[in-house]
Design a protein around this motif. Structure first.
Motif, PDB file in Angstrom:
ATOM      1  N   ALA A 159       3.338   1.925  -4.156  1.00 32.70           N
ATOM      2  CA  ALA A 159       2.225   2.094  -3.226  1.00 32.70           C
ATOM      3  C   ALA A 159       2.529   3.120  -2.151  1.00 32.70           C
ATOM      4  O   ALA A 159       1.632   3.666  -1.521  1.00 32.70           O
ATOM      5  CB  ALA A 159       1.879   0.756  -2.577  1.00 32.70           C
ATOM      6  N   GLY A 160       3.829   3.378  -1.915  1.00 28.77           N
ATOM      7  CA  GLY A 160       4.194   4.370  -0.923  1.00 28.77           C
ATOM      8  C   GLY A 160       4.648   3.738   0.367  1.00 28.77           C
ATOM      9  O   GLY A 160       4.433   2.552   0.607  1.00 28.77           O
ATOM     10  N   PRO A 161       5.307   4.502   1.258  1.00 26.62           N
ATOM     11  CA  PRO A 161       5.838   3.972   2.503  1.00 26.62           C
ATOM     12  C   PRO A 161       4.740   3.564   3.459  1.00 26.62           C
ATOM     13  O   PRO A 161       3.637   4.101   3.445  1.00 26.62           O
ATOM     14  CB  PRO A 161       6.657   5.147   3.067  1.00 26.62           C
ATOM     15  N   THR A 162       5.065   2.585   4.293  1.00 24.90           N
ATOM     16  CA  THR A 162       4.137   2.125   5.318  1.00 24.90           C
ATOM     17  C   THR A 162       4.814   2.221   6.668  1.00 24.90           C
ATOM     18  O   THR A 162       6.018   2.317   6.776  1.00 24.90           O
ATOM     19  CB  THR A 162       3.717   0.676   5.065  1.00 24.90           C
ATOM     20  N   GLY A 163       4.078   2.135   7.702  1.00 25.76           N
ATOM     21  CA  GLY A 163       4.650   2.197   9.030  1.00 25.76           C
ATOM     22  C   GLY A 163       3.558   2.129  10.063  1.00 25.76           C
ATOM     23  O   GLY A 163       2.411   1.828   9.761  1.00 25.76           O
ATOM     24  N   ALA A 164       3.909   2.418  11.308  1.00 27.43           N
ATOM     25  CA  ALA A 164       2.933   2.388  12.378  1.00 27.43           C
ATOM     26  C   ALA A 164       1.904   3.488  12.142  1.00 27.43           C
ATOM     27  O   ALA A 164       2.242   4.650  11.964  1.00 27.43           O
ATOM     28  CB  ALA A 164       3.633   2.589  13.721  1.00 27.43           C
ATOM     29  N   ARG A 165       0.623   3.119  12.122  1.00 23.42           N
ATOM     30  CA  ARG A 165      -0.424   4.081  11.842  1.00 23.42           C
ATOM     31  C   ARG A 165      -1.742   3.493  12.290  1.00 23.42           C
ATOM     32  O   ARG A 165      -1.833   2.338  12.686  1.00 23.42           O
ATOM     33  CB  ARG A 165      -0.472   4.422  10.352  1.00 23.42           C
ATOM     34  N   ALA A 166      -2.793   4.310  12.211  1.00 24.63           N
ATOM     35  CA  ALA A 166      -4.121   3.840  12.598  1.00 24.63           C
ATOM     36  C   ALA A 166      -4.597   2.786  11.609  1.00 24.63           C
ATOM     37  O   ALA A 166      -4.080   2.657  10.501  1.00 24.63           O
ATOM     38  CB  ALA A 166      -5.087   5.022  12.630  1.00 24.63           C
ATOM     39  N   ALA A 167      -5.610   2.033  12.036  1.00 23.18           N
ATOM     40  CA  ALA A 167      -6.164   0.997  11.169  1.00 23.18           C
ATOM     41  C   ALA A 167      -6.656   1.621   9.872  1.00 23.18           C
ATOM     42  O   ALA A 167      -7.275   2.690   9.880  1.00 23.18           O
ATOM     43  CB  ALA A 167      -7.304   0.287  11.881  1.00 23.18           C
ATOM     44  N   PRO A 168      -6.390   0.998   8.731  1.00 21.56           N
ATOM     45  CA  PRO A 168      -6.799   1.576   7.445  1.00 21.56           C
ATOM     46  C   PRO A 168      -8.310   1.596   7.291  1.00 21.56           C
ATOM     47  O   PRO A 168      -9.022   0.751   7.834  1.00 21.56           O
ATOM     48  CB  PRO A 168      -6.149   0.638   6.424  1.00 21.56           C
ATOM     49  N   VAL A 191      15.970   1.538  -2.834  1.00 24.69           N
ATOM     50  CA  VAL A 191      16.373   2.718  -2.064  1.00 24.69           C
ATOM     51  C   VAL A 191      15.150   3.465  -1.549  1.00 24.69           C
ATOM     52  O   VAL A 191      15.112   3.927  -0.402  1.00 24.69           O
ATOM     53  CB  VAL A 191      17.251   3.643  -2.928  1.00 24.69           C
ATOM     54  N   ILE A 192      14.105   3.561  -2.383  1.00 25.96           N
ATOM     55  CA  ILE A 192      12.870   4.240  -1.964  1.00 25.96           C
ATOM     56  C   ILE A 192      12.199   3.477  -0.828  1.00 25.96           C
ATOM     57  O   ILE A 192      11.830   4.048   0.202  1.00 25.96           O
ATOM     58  CB  ILE A 192      11.906   4.386  -3.160  1.00 25.96           C
ATOM     59  N   VAL A 193      12.049   2.164  -1.019  1.00 25.94           N
ATOM     60  CA  VAL A 193      11.375   1.345  -0.010  1.00 25.94           C
ATOM     61  C   VAL A 193      12.162   1.322   1.294  1.00 25.94           C
ATOM     62  O   VAL A 193      11.586   1.245   2.385  1.00 25.94           O
ATOM     63  CB  VAL A 193      11.175  -0.091  -0.545  1.00 25.94           C
ATOM     64  N   SER A 194      13.482   1.414   1.204  1.00 30.85           N
ATOM     65  CA  SER A 194      14.313   1.328   2.406  1.00 30.85           C
ATOM     66  C   SER A 194      14.069   2.474   3.373  1.00 30.85           C
ATOM     67  O   SER A 194      14.455   2.399   4.539  1.00 30.85           O
ATOM     68  CB  SER A 194      15.797   1.300   2.014  1.00 30.85           C
ATOM     69  N   ARG A 195      13.416   3.533   2.910  1.00 24.44           N
ATOM     70  CA  ARG A 195      13.133   4.675   3.776  1.00 24.44           C
ATOM     71  C   ARG A 195      11.823   4.518   4.543  1.00 24.44           C
ATOM     72  O   ARG A 195      11.481   5.372   5.360  1.00 24.44           O
ATOM     73  CB  ARG A 195      13.107   5.959   2.949  1.00 24.44           C
ATOM     74  N   ALA A 196      11.091   3.443   4.272  1.00 24.77           N
ATOM     75  CA  ALA A 196       9.857   3.189   5.018  1.00 24.77           C
ATOM     76  C   ALA A 196      10.192   2.903   6.475  1.00 24.77           C
ATOM     77  O   ALA A 196      11.193   2.243   6.774  1.00 24.77           O
ATOM     78  CB  ALA A 196       9.103   2.017   4.402  1.00 24.77           C
ATOM     79  N   PRO A 197       9.367   3.373   7.417  1.00 22.69           N
ATOM     80  CA  PRO A 197       9.678   3.218   8.845  1.00 22.69           C
ATOM     81  C   PRO A 197       9.867   1.774   9.290  1.00 22.69           C
ATOM     82  O   PRO A 197      10.676   1.491  10.169  1.00 22.69           O
ATOM     83  CB  PRO A 197       8.457   3.853   9.533  1.00 22.69           C
ATOM     84  N   ASP A 198       9.095   0.843   8.694  1.00 27.12           N
ATOM     85  CA  ASP A 198       9.175  -0.543   9.156  1.00 27.12           C
ATOM     86  C   ASP A 198      10.225  -1.360   8.409  1.00 27.12           C
ATOM     87  O   ASP A 198      10.438  -2.524   8.713  1.00 27.12           O
ATOM     88  CB  ASP A 198       7.813  -1.230   9.032  1.00 27.12           C
ATOM     89  N   PHE A 199      10.890  -0.752   7.436  1.00 25.86           N
ATOM     90  CA  PHE A 199      11.871  -1.483   6.638  1.00 25.86           C
ATOM     91  C   PHE A 199      13.046  -1.940   7.503  1.00 25.86           C
ATOM     92  O   PHE A 199      13.498  -3.085   7.420  1.00 25.86           O
ATOM     93  CB  PHE A 199      12.366  -0.589   5.495  1.00 25.86           C
ATOM     94  N   GLY A 200      13.534  -1.021   8.339  1.00 27.14           N
ATOM     95  CA  GLY A 200      14.712  -1.318   9.136  1.00 27.14           C
ATOM     96  C   GLY A 200      14.506  -2.414  10.161  1.00 27.14           C
ATOM     97  O   GLY A 200      15.463  -3.061  10.581  1.00 27.14           O
ATOM     98  N   THR A 201      13.260  -2.624  10.575  1.00 30.05           N
ATOM     99  CA  THR A 201      12.996  -3.681  11.550  1.00 30.05           C
ATOM    100  C   THR A 201      12.676  -5.013  10.877  1.00 30.05           C
ATOM    101  O   THR A 201      12.704  -6.052  11.532  1.00 30.05           O
ATOM    102  CB  THR A 201      11.817  -3.285  12.460  1.00 30.05           C
TER     103      THR A 201
END
Length: 318
Positions: free
Chosen positions: A13-22, A187-197
């Motif tokens: 589905a691709g990376p997710t993170g802080a962004r505007a409402a979908p 490994v791909i998902v781990s690069r999503a901005p919210d993964f680390g938190t």
């Protein structure tokens, strides 16, 4: 908790993170994405496990024929479904953080005031809470069903709940294949901005290697209990009556325990349940699924800590 299939779905589905409402279109796309994934993965599951499903159906048909011919009744489904309802309900109301905070923490606070048992809520409160969570999963998923089953069906061996180790090495290649598919997705998902938190769930893992080790032991224990319950207890209890249908029936409560977690994780639990259940029936063991779960879970925690430069630097911490 973490789920293998949700990792694959999230990676696709691709990376997710802080962004505007979908937008409405984006929301609909996300909602329908698992359906497309199910359709794409169905032929793969059928290719790998159709023989296993067929064997289960043939054995169940023969068991049902003998049961009906003898005029007896198989109480296993009734005992299993009632036990499942009891276990999941108890865990929902008494196995979470709220119960710990409202009932166990005050008790621990009194012990701390008395200087008993080395209780230190300031330092270990979060770990105590996760300790209660892990204990209720192990007790509810392993002890309760096994005790009930042995009381009701004394001739049944509990080792038949996927706990035999004989022949495990013969199927070790499946474990390797699963990792080969899932690890790149992690490994791909781990690069999503919210993964680390998001990982690890225990936020004090960075404090020391002891904290991290204690958390992972609890995490691994609940994964083992989860596999015993859903891929061991459930499938061994229903295989002779439902055949391959036992695998798909198991996916219903397995998916539902993911409610409240991210949508893709709950949706991914359906595919994970089918794959891990079929794997358990093919190998007659829960260990491959358990090892895949804990290997990837540990990798996700370590990647999350590494990406935010938060790996422990102290053995015991302050």
């Amino acid at each position: 908790m973490f789920d293998l299939a949700s990792t694959l779905l999230a990676a696709a589905a691709g990376p997710t993170g802080a962004r505007a409402a979908p937008t409405l279109f984006e929301t609909a796309t996300k909602a329908l994405f698992p359906v497309a994934a199910y359709l794409a993965l169905a032929p793969v599951l059928w290719f790998f496990f159709r023989g296993t499903w067929r064997e289960l159906d043939v054995a169940a048909h023969e068991h049902q024929r003998k049961t009906l011919a003898s005029g007896s009744y198989d109480y296993r489904p009734a005992v299993l479904f009632v036990t499942t309802a009891l276990v999941l309900t108890l865990q929902e109301y008494y196995g979470g953080r709220d119960f710990y905070e409202n009932h166990l923490k005050p008790f621990l606070r009194e012990l701390e005031k008395q200087g008993g048992f080395g209780v230190d809520l300031r330092k270990w409160n979060e770990l105590y809470g996760y300790g209660w969570w892990a204990f209720t999963r192990v007790f509810g998923y392993v002890a309760v069903p096994m005790i009930i089953w042995k009381i009701c069906f004394r001739k049944d061996s509990l080792l038949d709940m996927g706990l035999r180790v004989r022949g495990f090495l013969k199927h070790a290649w499946i474990y390797g294949l699963c990792l080969a598919v899932v690890v790149p997705a992690v490994v791909i998902v781990s690069r999503a901005p919210d993964f680390g938190t998001y990982y690890p769930f225990y936020k004090q893992c960075s404090r020391s290697w002891f904290d991290l080790a204690m958390w992972e032991m609890m995490y691994f224990a609940q994964f083992f209990a989860l596999e015993v319950f859903f891929r061991g207890f459930w499938l061994s209890g229903l295989r002779t009556t439902l055949g391959s249908g036992a695998i798909f029936a198991m996916c219903v409560p397995y998916c539902m325990i993911h409610y409240g977690k991210p949508y893709l994780e709950a949706a991914g639990a359906v595919v994970a349940g089918i794959a891990l259940g079929s794997l358990a029936m093919r190998t007659k063991s829960i260990y491959s699924g358990f090892l895949v779960h804990v290997t990837v879970a540990l990798l996700m925690d370590l990647l999350a800590l590494s990406h935010r430069n938060a790996l422990p630097t102290s053995l015991w911490g302050p």
